[in-house]
Motif scaffolding. Structure first.
Motif, PDB file in Angstrom:
ATOM      1  N   LEU A 150       0.719  -1.254  -0.131  1.00 51.21           N
ATOM      2  CA  LEU A 150      -0.013  -0.003  -0.038  1.00 51.21           C
ATOM      3  C   LEU A 150       0.749   1.234  -0.157  1.00 51.21           C
ATOM      4  CD1 LEU A 150      -3.020  -0.999   2.593  1.00 51.21           C
ATOM      5  CD2 LEU A 150      -2.825  -1.035  -0.144  1.00 51.21           C
ATOM      6  N   GLY A 151       2.313   1.228  -0.084  1.00 49.25           N
ATOM      7  CA  GLY A 151       2.954   2.192   0.071  1.00 49.25           C
ATOM      8  C   GLY A 151       2.840   2.976   1.406  1.00 49.25           C
ATOM      9  N   LEU A 152       2.781   2.558   2.224  1.00 49.71           N
ATOM     10  CA  LEU A 152       2.395   3.326   3.513  1.00 49.71           C
ATOM     11  C   LEU A 152       3.752   3.739   4.335  1.00 49.71           C
ATOM     12  CD1 LEU A 152      -0.114   0.915   5.377  1.00 49.71           C
ATOM     13  CD2 LEU A 152      -0.625   2.738   3.917  1.00 49.71           C
ATOM     14  N   LYS A 153       4.576   3.229   4.166  1.00 48.78           N
ATOM     15  CA  LYS A 153       6.201   3.837   4.614  1.00 48.78           C
ATOM     16  C   LYS A 153       6.291   5.053   4.147  1.00 48.78           C
ATOM     17  CE  LYS A 153       8.070  -0.640   5.592  1.00 48.78           C
ATOM     18  NZ  LYS A 153       9.272  -1.645   5.630  1.00 48.78           N
ATOM     19  N   GLU A 154       6.254   5.460   2.724  1.00 49.64           N
ATOM     20  CA  GLU A 154       6.589   6.686   2.293  1.00 49.64           C
ATOM     21  C   GLU A 154       5.730   7.688   2.933  1.00 49.64           C
ATOM     22  OE1 GLU A 154       5.663   3.983   0.149  1.00 49.64           O
ATOM     23  OE2 GLU A 154       7.952   3.433   0.149  1.00 49.64           O
ATOM     24  N   LYS A 155       4.582   7.332   3.091  1.00 48.96           N
ATOM     25  CA  LYS A 155       3.563   8.353   3.868  1.00 48.96           C
ATOM     26  C   LYS A 155       3.772   8.599   5.364  1.00 48.96           C
ATOM     27  CE  LYS A 155       0.212   7.318   0.238  1.00 48.96           C
ATOM     28  NZ  LYS A 155      -1.057   6.423   0.088  1.00 48.96           N
ATOM     29  N   GLY A 156       4.643   7.844   5.933  1.00 46.96           N
ATOM     30  CA  GLY A 156       4.893   7.835   7.321  1.00 46.96           C
ATOM     31  C   GLY A 156       3.957   6.965   8.302  1.00 46.96           C
ATOM     32  N   LEU A 157       3.467   6.045   7.447  1.00 49.91           N
ATOM     33  CA  LEU A 157       2.312   5.177   8.350  1.00 49.91           C
ATOM     34  C   LEU A 157       2.601   3.672   8.544  1.00 49.91           C
ATOM     35  CD1 LEU A 157      -0.746   6.520   5.971  1.00 49.91           C
ATOM     36  CD2 LEU A 157      -0.198   7.369   8.266  1.00 49.91           C
ATOM     37  N   HIS A 158       2.060   3.116   9.186  1.00 53.14           N
ATOM     38  CA  HIS A 158       2.258   1.729   9.701  1.00 53.14           C
ATOM     39  C   HIS A 158       1.004   0.837   9.817  1.00 53.14           C
ATOM     40  CE1 HIS A 158       4.266  -1.971  10.625  1.00 53.14           C
ATOM     41  NE2 HIS A 158       3.955  -1.884  11.769  1.00 53.14           N
ATOM     42  N   SER A 159       0.682  -0.129   9.413  1.00 52.84           N
ATOM     43  CA  SER A 159      -0.634  -0.836   9.467  1.00 52.84           C
ATOM     44  C   SER A 159      -0.457  -1.388  10.931  1.00 52.84           C
ATOM     45  CB  SER A 159      -1.071  -1.873   8.398  1.00 52.84           C
ATOM     46  OG  SER A 159       0.262  -2.702   8.281  1.00 52.84           O
ATOM     47  N   VAL A 160      -1.666  -1.543  11.572  1.00 54.45           N
ATOM     48  CA  VAL A 160      -1.634  -2.352  12.825  1.00 54.45           C
ATOM     49  C   VAL A 160      -2.910  -3.234  12.812  1.00 54.45           C
ATOM     50  CG1 VAL A 160      -0.535  -0.611  14.292  1.00 54.45           C
ATOM     51  CG2 VAL A 160      -3.051  -0.375  14.108  1.00 54.45           C
ATOM     52  N   LEU A 161      -3.953  -2.878  11.932  1.00 50.53           N
ATOM     53  CA  LEU A 161      -4.914  -3.918  11.640  1.00 50.53           C
ATOM     54  C   LEU A 161      -5.544  -3.830  10.494  1.00 50.53           C
ATOM     55  CD1 LEU A 161      -8.001  -2.797  12.152  1.00 50.53           C
ATOM     56  CD2 LEU A 161      -7.256  -2.675  14.408  1.00 50.53           C
ATOM     57  N   LEU A 162      -6.316  -4.750  10.043  1.00 50.19           N
ATOM     58  CA  LEU A 162      -7.116  -4.559   8.762  1.00 50.19           C
ATOM     59  C   LEU A 162      -8.435  -4.758   9.128  1.00 50.19           C
ATOM     60  CD1 LEU A 162      -5.246  -7.062   6.462  1.00 50.19           C
ATOM     61  CD2 LEU A 162      -4.822  -4.578   6.730  1.00 50.19           C
ATOM     62  N   LEU A 163      -9.351  -3.743   8.369  1.00 53.19           N
ATOM     63  CA  LEU A 163     -11.095  -3.821   8.654  1.00 53.19           C
ATOM     64  C   LEU A 163     -11.665  -4.160   7.415  1.00 53.19           C
ATOM     65  CD1 LEU A 163     -13.179  -3.645  10.828  1.00 53.19           C
ATOM     66  CD2 LEU A 163     -13.231  -1.099  10.275  1.00 53.19           C
ATOM     67  N   PRO A 164     -11.885  -5.497   6.949  1.00 54.09           N
ATOM     68  CA  PRO A 164     -12.667  -5.504   5.788  1.00 54.09           C
ATOM     69  C   PRO A 164     -14.036  -5.236   5.954  1.00 54.09           C
ATOM     70  CG  PRO A 164     -11.565  -7.814   6.411  1.00 54.09           C
ATOM     71  CD  PRO A 164     -11.309  -6.612   7.851  1.00 54.09           C
ATOM     72  N   LEU A 165     -14.506  -4.522   5.142  1.00 58.57           N
ATOM     73  CA  LEU A 165     -16.048  -4.109   4.853  1.00 58.57           C
ATOM     74  C   LEU A 165     -16.578  -4.612   3.851  1.00 58.57           C
ATOM     75  CD1 LEU A 165     -15.071  -0.457   5.611  1.00 58.57           C
ATOM     76  CD2 LEU A 165     -16.256  -2.082   7.337  1.00 58.57           C
ATOM     77  N   GLY A 166     -17.871  -4.980   3.590  1.00 52.49           N
ATOM     78  CA  GLY A 166     -18.820  -5.341   2.716  1.00 52.49           C
ATOM     79  C   GLY A 166     -20.134  -6.027   3.094  1.00 52.49           C
ATOM     80  N   HIS A 167     -20.517  -6.259   1.895  1.00 53.84           N
ATOM     81  CA  HIS A 167     -22.242  -6.843   2.060  1.00 53.84           C
ATOM     82  C   HIS A 167     -22.021  -8.677   1.796  1.00 53.84           C
ATOM     83  CE1 HIS A 167     -24.166  -3.367   2.394  1.00 53.84           C
ATOM     84  NE2 HIS A 167     -23.374  -2.934   1.448  1.00 53.84           N
ATOM     85  N   ARG A 168     -22.458  -9.327   2.792  1.00 51.45           N
ATOM     86  CA  ARG A 168     -22.134 -10.745   2.718  1.00 51.45           C
ATOM     87  C   ARG A 168     -23.046 -11.000   1.485  1.00 51.45           C
ATOM     88  NH1 ARG A 168     -24.222 -12.912   8.217  1.00 51.45           N
ATOM     89  NH2 ARG A 168     -23.686 -10.610   8.753  1.00 51.45           N
ATOM     90  N   ALA A 169     -22.888 -12.293   0.863  1.00 51.48           N
ATOM     91  CA  ALA A 169     -23.369 -12.802  -0.201  1.00 51.48           C
ATOM     92  C   ALA A 169     -24.474 -13.854   0.397  1.00 51.48           C
ATOM     93  CB  ALA A 169     -22.352 -13.879  -0.862  1.00 51.48           C
ATOM     94  N   THR A 170     -25.676 -13.661   0.240  1.00 49.36           N
ATOM     95  CA  THR A 170     -26.714 -14.296   0.846  1.00 49.36           C
ATOM     96  C   THR A 170     -26.905 -15.531   0.328  1.00 49.36           C
ATOM     97  OG1 THR A 170     -28.443 -13.090  -0.236  1.00 49.36           O
ATOM     98  CG2 THR A 170     -27.916 -12.244   1.928  1.00 49.36           C
TER      99      THR A 170
END
Length: 73
Positions: A30-50
């Motif tokens: 995601l190119g976070l280091k260049e932006k001075g950022l670091h990931s600590v968790l992921l939060l998937p978002l969406g709608h479940r397939a029924t």
């Protein structure tokens, strides 16, 4: 995080926090280091397939607080 989960639920969007991922690799992709950022968790978002969701028609089971919590005295 709690606010994000609550906001998603309010919008009828499914979400779940994820830990245990390779943060360095995610940062690189995601190119976070260049932006001075670091990931600590992921939060998937969406709608479940029924389609094919066998849990969808099942009745929800709610246990009483006494069944879930045991106080040690």
């Amino acid at each position: 995080l709690g606010f994000a989960l609550a906001a998603a639920a309010e919008l009828d969007v499914d979400s779940t926090p994820m830990e245990g991922f390779d943060a360095d690799q995610v940062d690189e992709i995601l190119g976070l280091k260049e932006k001075g950022l670091h990931s600590v968790l992921l939060l998937p978002l969406g709608h479940r397939a029924t389609e094919g969701d066998w849990l969808l028609p099942m009745k929800k089971v709610r246990k009483s607080l006494d069944e879930l919590v045991h106080e040690l005295v």
